[in-house]
Design an enzyme around this catalytic site. Sequence first.
Site, PDB file in Angstrom:
ATOM      1  N   GLU A  37       0.835  -1.208   0.000  1.00 52.26           N
ATOM      2  CA  GLU A  37       0.000   0.000   0.000  1.00 52.26           C
ATOM      3  C   GLU A  37       0.865   1.252   0.000  1.00 52.26           C
ATOM      4  OE1 GLU A  37      -3.109   0.116  -1.156  1.00 52.26           O
ATOM      5  OE2 GLU A  37      -3.724  -1.200   0.474  1.00 52.26           O
ATOM      6  N   ASP A 175      -4.312   0.545  -9.568  1.00 53.96           N
ATOM      7  CA  ASP A 175      -5.746   0.282  -9.748  1.00 53.96           C
ATOM      8  C   ASP A 175      -6.090   0.013 -11.208  1.00 53.96           C
ATOM      9  OD1 ASP A 175      -5.651   0.926  -7.108  1.00 53.96           O
ATOM     10  OD2 ASP A 175      -6.596   2.891  -7.322  1.00 53.96           O
TER      11      ASP A 175
END
Length: 399
Positions: A37, A175
Amino acid sequence: MEGQRSAAALRESFERVFGAPPARLFRAPGRVNLIGEHTDYNDGFVLPAAIEREVLLAAAPASDAKLEVFSVDFDRRCAFDLGRIERSAAEPWSNYVAGVAWALQKAGHKVGGVRIALQSAVPPGSGLSSSAAIELATSVALTKLFGIDLERPALARLCQRAENEFVGMPCGIMDQFIAGLGRAGHALLLDCRSLDFEHVPVHTAEIVVVDSGVRRELVDSAYRERRSQCESAAAKLARARRGIRALRDVTPQDLERHGQRLTEMELRRARHVVTENERTLQAAQALKDDDLQTLGELMAASHNSLRDDYEVSCPELDLLVELALATPGVYGSRMTGAGFGGCTVTLAQRGAVEAMRKELVPRYRDETGLEPMLFATAPAAGASEVIIQRRFIRGAEGR
Ligand code: GLA
């Protein structure tokens, strides 16, 4: 079956709004990130999986020079002039579609007149990347309709450009890449610098997504701030040792030796990124070995690092992680996506979702007054065309 029904319903909405049936239908999934992340914009590693919640898009070419978009979810319609595509302030949802047409034109491709209707089962603002799903569905639709030949990684880059330069959100590549290149039953290990990638099977575990119900306005500004703190830390470290271009190149030894050049906050941000990259590579290996215990521990460590060093969690996400980790059959849990609300991702034995529903949901509700939304998902496939079977199209039998 459910997908076929939704696709048939979208087809009907399209026909009602634009007066003729769509030529083709497309889909693109949302995503969760298992680990890695805030590493993508630092040239690092990520391990996301596409989920079974997706965006559906119906499209037909038109003979004018207009892009018209209809959102079933907002019941709004919006038109763009293809000769001069500009960001819409009034209909922000439409910019993810228009931005892709804009980016295709910028890359020298010809986009003709087109009508598009879309419908999303990826909750917006939940950190499951509904925007990348819209972008990928649009890019696949426009390239197929107008005969544009682009490989998936190039399409993902183009969609990232749409989001960075047209929408104005400085996101990394994760993404768009997973929405375009996900594979059913697999997570995807991606090197965000080289774009080398590898699909890693998820054999026995179940992925559970829990939406905290928390939505924070400050996500975008906090994201920008984190990004610039990382860039500043990398620039200072680059002056101390050759070969550092981004935090991806920084080792734990670099931080020990040269950490005093950074502010205390920069040091913590850098420490998160450096350790998260290591955890992500270890996690991919653990997944390959089907060592879910180790993978779970790495996920929990990732959450702590995001909470303490990167400071992008919030009390509700921390609580969800704590409750998940206390549930039998759970290997690991962490916040997923940019943070400050949105969702957690939990890796568990098959069936543990029921225990979570029974124990985690009421406790979270009692402590926060919020209703968590929870679902289990298998890793899904990336964007594709949808073929509707005739029996799902109303009135088609007699035709
Ligand atoms: C958002 C961005 C991604 C990534 C994550 C954090 O989802 O769109 O590019 O930076 O946050 O890992």
